[in-house]
Every structure is written in structure tokens, then in C-alpha cells.
Design a protein around this motif. Structure first.
Motif, PDB file in Angstrom:
ATOM      1  N   ARG A 126       5.128  -5.187   5.985  1.00 12.29           N
ATOM      2  CA  ARG A 126       6.549  -5.523   6.169  1.00 12.29           C
ATOM      3  C   ARG A 126       7.388  -4.263   6.349  1.00 12.29           C
ATOM      4  NH1 ARG A 126      10.492  -8.804   1.865  1.00 12.29           N
ATOM      5  NH2 ARG A 126      12.220  -9.131   3.332  1.00 12.29           N
ATOM      6  N   CYS A 127       7.118  -3.251   5.546  1.00 11.00           N
ATOM      7  CA  CYS A 127       7.876  -1.999   5.650  1.00 11.00           C
ATOM      8  C   CYS A 127       7.634  -1.332   7.003  1.00 11.00           C
ATOM      9  CB  CYS A 127       7.490  -1.061   4.521  1.00 11.00           C
ATOM     10  SG  CYS A 127       7.991  -1.641   2.887  1.00 11.00           S
ATOM     11  N   LYS A 128       6.384  -1.316   7.436  1.00  7.94           N
ATOM     12  CA  LYS A 128       6.072  -0.729   8.732  1.00  7.94           C
ATOM     13  C   LYS A 128       6.808  -1.468   9.846  1.00  7.94           C
ATOM     14  CE  LYS A 128       2.267   0.131  11.958  1.00  7.94           C
ATOM     15  NZ  LYS A 128       0.791   0.062  12.189  1.00  7.94           N
ATOM     16  N   ARG A 129       6.808  -2.780   9.785  1.00 15.15           N
ATOM     17  CA  ARG A 129       7.465  -3.588  10.820  1.00 15.15           C
ATOM     18  C   ARG A 129       8.981  -3.376  10.806  1.00 15.15           C
ATOM     19  NH1 ARG A 129       5.294  -7.782   9.314  1.00 15.15           N
ATOM     20  NH2 ARG A 129       6.935  -8.675   8.000  1.00 15.15           N
ATOM     21  N   THR A 130       9.578  -3.337   9.617  1.00 16.69           N
ATOM     22  CA  THR A 130      11.033  -3.176   9.512  1.00 16.69           C
ATOM     23  C   THR A 130      11.480  -1.825  10.042  1.00 16.69           C
ATOM     24  OG1 THR A 130      11.096  -4.637   7.584  1.00 16.69           O
ATOM     25  CG2 THR A 130      12.979  -3.174   7.909  1.00 16.69           C
ATOM     26  N   ILE A 131      10.764  -0.761   9.684  1.00 18.02           N
ATOM     27  CA  ILE A 131      11.123   0.579  10.158  1.00 18.02           C
ATOM     28  C   ILE A 131      10.924   0.678  11.668  1.00 18.02           C
ATOM     29  CG2 ILE A 131      10.484   3.024  10.055  1.00 18.02           C
ATOM     30  CD1 ILE A 131       9.879   2.570   7.056  1.00 18.02           C
ATOM     31  N   THR A 132       9.828   0.124  12.161  1.00 20.41           N
ATOM     32  CA  THR A 132       9.563   0.161  13.598  1.00 20.41           C
ATOM     33  C   THR A 132      10.649  -0.575  14.374  1.00 20.41           C
ATOM     34  OG1 THR A 132       7.176   0.223  13.165  1.00 20.41           O
ATOM     35  CG2 THR A 132       7.877  -0.375  15.391  1.00 20.41           C
ATOM     36  N   ASP A 133      11.045  -1.733  13.876  1.00 19.87           N
ATOM     37  CA  ASP A 133      12.086  -2.509  14.543  1.00 19.87           C
ATOM     38  C   ASP A 133      13.430  -1.781  14.534  1.00 19.87           C
ATOM     39  OD1 ASP A 133      10.252  -4.510  15.003  1.00 19.87           O
ATOM     40  OD2 ASP A 133      10.961  -5.811  13.382  1.00 19.87           O
ATOM     41  N   THR A 134      13.671  -0.967  13.514  1.00 18.56           N
ATOM     42  CA  THR A 134      14.962  -0.287  13.379  1.00 18.56           C
ATOM     43  C   THR A 134      15.053   0.965  14.240  1.00 18.56           C
ATOM     44  OG1 THR A 134      15.177  -1.107  11.104  1.00 18.56           O
ATOM     45  CG2 THR A 134      16.585   0.753  11.741  1.00 18.56           C
ATOM     46  N   VAL A 135      14.017   1.795  14.218  1.00 15.05           N
ATOM     47  CA  VAL A 135      14.107   3.089  14.920  1.00 15.05           C
ATOM     48  C   VAL A 135      13.230   3.165  16.160  1.00 15.05           C
ATOM     49  CG1 VAL A 135      14.731   4.257  12.781  1.00 15.05           C
ATOM     50  CG2 VAL A 135      12.329   4.226  13.505  1.00 15.05           C
ATOM     51  N   GLY A 136      12.387   2.155  16.380  1.00 14.32           N
ATOM     52  CA  GLY A 136      11.566   2.143  17.584  1.00 14.32           C
ATOM     53  C   GLY A 136      10.275   2.927  17.474  1.00 14.32           C
ATOM     54  N   VAL A 137       9.997   3.495  16.305  1.00 17.19           N
ATOM     55  CA  VAL A 137       8.775   4.276  16.082  1.00 17.19           C
ATOM     56  C   VAL A 137       8.180   3.842  14.752  1.00 17.19           C
ATOM     57  CG1 VAL A 137       7.802   6.582  15.740  1.00 17.19           C
ATOM     58  CG2 VAL A 137       9.659   6.246  17.381  1.00 17.19           C
ATOM     59  N   ALA A 138       6.871   3.629  14.726  1.00 13.89           N
ATOM     60  CA  ALA A 138       6.217   3.220  13.486  1.00 13.89           C
ATOM     61  C   ALA A 138       6.130   4.389  12.518  1.00 13.89           C
ATOM     62  CB  ALA A 138       4.819   2.687  13.774  1.00 13.89           C
ATOM     63  N   PRO A 139       6.325   4.150  11.235  1.00 20.02           N
ATOM     64  CA  PRO A 139       6.165   5.229  10.256  1.00 20.02           C
ATOM     65  C   PRO A 139       4.705   5.642  10.146  1.00 20.02           C
ATOM     66  CG  PRO A 139       6.395   3.128   9.133  1.00 20.02           C
ATOM     67  CD  PRO A 139       6.641   2.865  10.596  1.00 20.02           C
ATOM     68  N   VAL A 140       4.476   6.914   9.830  1.00 15.45           N
ATOM     69  CA  VAL A 140       3.106   7.406   9.656  1.00 15.45           C
ATOM     70  C   VAL A 140       2.887   7.956   8.251  1.00 15.45           C
ATOM     71  CG1 VAL A 140       2.776   7.905  12.099  1.00 15.45           C
ATOM     72  CG2 VAL A 140       3.646   9.708  10.581  1.00 15.45           C
ATOM     73  N   GLY A 141       3.921   7.900   7.399  1.00 17.21           N
ATOM     74  CA  GLY A 141       3.789   8.404   6.039  1.00 17.21           C
ATOM     75  C   GLY A 141       4.294   7.410   5.022  1.00 17.21           C
ATOM     76  N   TRP A 142       3.829   7.584   3.786  1.00 13.38           N
ATOM     77  CA  TRP A 142       4.173   6.650   2.708  1.00 13.38           C
ATOM     78  C   TRP A 142       4.232   7.375   1.376  1.00 13.38           C
ATOM     79  CZ3 TRP A 142       5.151   1.351   2.594  1.00 13.38           C
ATOM     80  CH2 TRP A 142       5.121   0.734   1.334  1.00 13.38           C
ATOM     81  N   PHE A 143       5.280   7.056   0.618  1.00 11.04           N
ATOM     82  CA  PHE A 143       5.374   7.494  -0.774  1.00 11.04           C
ATOM     83  C   PHE A 143       5.784   6.289  -1.603  1.00 11.04           C
ATOM     84  CE2 PHE A 143       7.919   9.393  -4.293  1.00 11.04           C
ATOM     85  CZ  PHE A 143       6.866   9.998  -4.948  1.00 11.04           C
ATOM     86  N   SER A 144       5.016   5.979  -2.628  1.00  8.03           N
ATOM     87  CA  SER A 144       5.253   4.762  -3.396  1.00  8.03           C
ATOM     88  C   SER A 144       6.405   4.926  -4.383  1.00  8.03           C
ATOM     89  CB  SER A 144       3.990   4.389  -4.186  1.00  8.03           C
ATOM     90  OG  SER A 144       2.899   4.184  -3.316  1.00  8.03           O
ATOM     91  N   PRO A 145       7.148   3.848  -4.664  1.00  9.11           N
ATOM     92  CA  PRO A 145       8.169   3.911  -5.708  1.00  9.11           C
ATOM     93  C   PRO A 145       7.571   4.398  -7.029  1.00  9.11           C
ATOM     94  CG  PRO A 145       8.399   1.883  -4.471  1.00  9.11           C
ATOM     95  CD  PRO A 145       7.112   2.526  -4.020  1.00  9.11           C
ATOM     96  N   VAL A 146       8.305   5.245  -7.711  1.00  7.92           N
ATOM     97  CA  VAL A 146       7.922   5.898  -8.963  1.00  7.92           C
ATOM     98  C   VAL A 146       6.554   6.578  -8.862  1.00  7.92           C
ATOM     99  CG1 VAL A 146       9.377   4.348 -10.320  1.00  7.92           C
ATOM    100  CG2 VAL A 146       6.944   3.824 -10.119  1.00  7.92           C
ATOM    101  N   ALA A 147       6.176   6.950  -7.645  1.00 11.50           N
ATOM    102  CA  ALA A 147       4.909   7.660  -7.386  1.00 11.50           C
ATOM    103  C   ALA A 147       3.714   6.906  -7.970  1.00 11.50           C
ATOM    104  CB  ALA A 147       4.969   9.094  -7.933  1.00 11.50           C
ATOM    105  N   ALA A 148       3.747   5.574  -7.843  1.00 10.88           N
ATOM    106  CA  ALA A 148       2.713   4.744  -8.461  1.00 10.88           C
ATOM    107  C   ALA A 148       1.966   3.933  -7.407  1.00 10.88           C
ATOM    108  CB  ALA A 148       3.331   3.821  -9.502  1.00 10.88           C
ATOM    109  N   PRO A 149       0.841   4.442  -6.904  1.00 10.28           N
ATOM    110  CA  PRO A 149      -0.003   3.667  -5.990  1.00 10.28           C
ATOM    111  C   PRO A 149      -0.984   2.805  -6.777  1.00 10.28           C
ATOM    112  CG  PRO A 149      -0.941   5.838  -6.264  1.00 10.28           C
ATOM    113  CD  PRO A 149       0.314   5.805  -7.124  1.00 10.28           C
ATOM    114  N   THR A 150      -1.806   2.070  -6.063  1.00 10.64           N
ATOM    115  CA  THR A 150      -2.910   1.331  -6.673  1.00 10.64           C
ATOM    116  C   THR A 150      -4.217   1.867  -6.088  1.00 10.64           C
ATOM    117  OG1 THR A 150      -3.211  -0.418  -5.002  1.00 10.64           O
ATOM    118  CG2 THR A 150      -1.404  -0.697  -6.595  1.00 10.64           C
TER     119      THR A 150
END
Length: 271
Positions: A126-150
Motif C-alpha cells: 500500500r505504501c509503495k502504491r501510494t507514493i508511486t501514485d503521488t510522485v510518479g516514481v516507486a520508492p526504493v527504500g524503507w525505514f520502519s516506524p520506531v525502527a522496528a522491523p519483523t
């Protein structure tokens, strides 16, 4: 493992990455921290806290963009994707000015370890789609909230076409990570972000990073410094002034590469 990184492009001594956290919360939610010293009773709407959190999209990001224009530096903006829905003009303008827009969950209170694996994968998509729809380019990086991945995050990101993941603190320099679905570049998060000074002096932020910069520049190469500011706090004049002073100081040194996360990741992937 020790990163296999012998040099930066053109043998620069030090890379400085400016990271802007563009965060928003779910409707009716406020950050769990603020400069205010009196907390309301649980369940009480915190209207001032909500207002404080909205400063980033309304005001803070615009001040950062002016500072980055003046210092001629491109940053990485870690965006809660809902911010693109609430403040599309700010997100589009950051992209237009050459800054990287990276993923940072949908809202800041949507924390990945509280989700099922299927829910987490859907949030990333969903985040990838929302950012792509907004700026026309897909994101290539990710940082999780509170630096907490799974345990699934890195694999989900690689599968979705991301190239860097910022939830690592086991070494100073970036390194490649094999996920089973492709390679990612693991990036270290800042040890001392702007919100560490919520109830102290903003000058502490300047002193910490000036001293760290001076040490790394003199004694360690290649090295990396990640300056992280939050739009809703660091974008206020009292903290933004410290960022400007730091960047102005660092720009006075040769052999420093001011880079976005994606630029650093692509360099690491060529090694």
C-alpha cells in the motif's frame, strides 16, 4: 560481518546523509511524546498533541526544503504514506526538488511487529502504491516506524523491488543483505535524532554531530554520518537552525559526499 566497503566515490572520506522523517498519525491519535511535560489521562483526546504532530506537513517540511535548497543538498524523506494523502503538495514538491521519497509505513502508529505477516506485506504494498501514485516514481527504500522491523520485512521489501532497508544498527557502514528474494543494502539509523533534545537544548544536537563529524573526518575513512530530523519537531525554527549550522559547517570541508540513501545503496550494490 564487516562491510566490504573500501572507499566512497572519488575517494571521499565521509558521506553525510540527511534524513527527514515525515510522520503522521491515525485520525484522533497524537505522538506518544512531545515537549509538553503534563500528560493527559488515557483516553482523553490530546488536541494539542495532534496539532503538534501536524506541524511537519503544514510547516516543517517547507522549512527543510528551503534549507536544503540554500545548502544545495539532497535528502531522503522517510514518509508515512498517509502523509502523501494529507499533504500531497509538500510530498510532490520534495520529489520535484530532487529529494528521495522512501517508505515509512502508512502511519507512524502502524508498527510492523504488531501485524500478521500478511498484514505487513499489504502495508508495504500500500505504501509503495501510494507514493508511486503521488510522485510518479516507486520508492526504493524503507525505514520502519520506531525502527522496528519483523523477521519478514527485509524479504517483503526485496520482493517489492526495494534496494535499501534502514532498520539496522549492527555496524556503521552499509552492507549488502541476501534476503532470499534479492539483495538489500542494510543502512544504520541515527544514534541521536533531533527528538532526543525535546527537553534539553537544541545546541546539544549541533554539538553531538559537529564533534562526530570532526572525529570521523580526521580519523576514519570511509565513514558515514546520518543526520535525522523529524518534520514535526526538527522543522521548527529552534531545531532547524541547528541543522542549517551543521550543514553550512560541513559544506566547508572537501572530500565529503552529501548523498541520498538510494545513491549510497546503489554504490554499495556495485561493490
Amino acid at each position: 560481518m564487516e562491510p566490504n566497503l573500501a572507499a566512497w566515490p572519488d575517494n571521499k572520506k565521509l558521506v553525510v546523509m540527511v534524513t527527514l522523517m515525515f510522520e503522521v498519525w491515525s485520525d484522533g491519535k497524537a505522538p506518544p511524546y512531545s515537549p509538553m511535560t503534563t500528560s493527559l489521562k488515557p483516553g482523553t483526546p490530546d488536541l494539542l498533541g495532534i496539532s503538534w504532530s501536524q506541524y511537519g506537513g503544514r510547516t516543517g517540511i517547507w522549512r527543510f526544503l528551503r534549507i536544503l535548497d540554500e545548502t544545495e543538498i539532497k535528502a531522503t524523506v522517510c514518509l508515512n504514506a498517509k502523509g502523501a494523502e494529507l499533504f500531497p503538495d509538500a510530498v510532490k514538491e520534495a520529489h520535484r526538488r530532487g529529494h528521495e521519497i522512501a517508505g515509512h509505513s502508512y502511519t507512524q502508529d502502524l508498527v510492523l511487529p504488531y501485524l500478521s505477516a500478511l498484514e505487513e506485506k499489504a502495508v508495504i504494498e500500500r505504501c509503495k502504491r501510494t507514493i508511486t501514485d503521488t510522485v510518479g516514481v516507486a520508492p526504493v527504500g524503507w525505514f520502519s516506524p520506531v525502527a522496528a522491523p519483523t523477521v519478514h520485512t527485509a524479504q517483503f521489501l526485496a520482493e517489492a523491488g526495494f534496494i535499501w532497508h534502514g532498520d539496522y544498527n549492527d555496524t556503521d557502514l552499509p552492507y549488502t543483505l541476501e534476503t532470499g528474494k534479492g539483495r538489500l543494502v542494510a543502512m544504520a539509523h541515527s544514534d541521536f535524532t533531533d527528538n532526543r533534545t525535546l527537553r534539553s537544548s537544541p545546541r546539544d544536537f549541533y554539538n553531538v554531530y559537529k564533534d562526530t563529524f570532526d572525529y570521523l573526518y580526521k580519523h576514519e575513512a570511509p565513514s558515514l554520518l546520518n543526520l535525522t530530523m523529524h518534520c514535526h519537531f526538527g522543522g521548527r525554527p529552534l531545531m532547524a537552525a541547528m541543522l542549517y549550522e551543521l550543514l553550512d559547517y560541513m559544506k566547508g570541508f572537501p572530500d565529503v559526499w552529501f548523498a541520498r540513501h538510494d545513491e549510497v545503496a546503489r554504490w554499495v550494490l556495485t561493490i
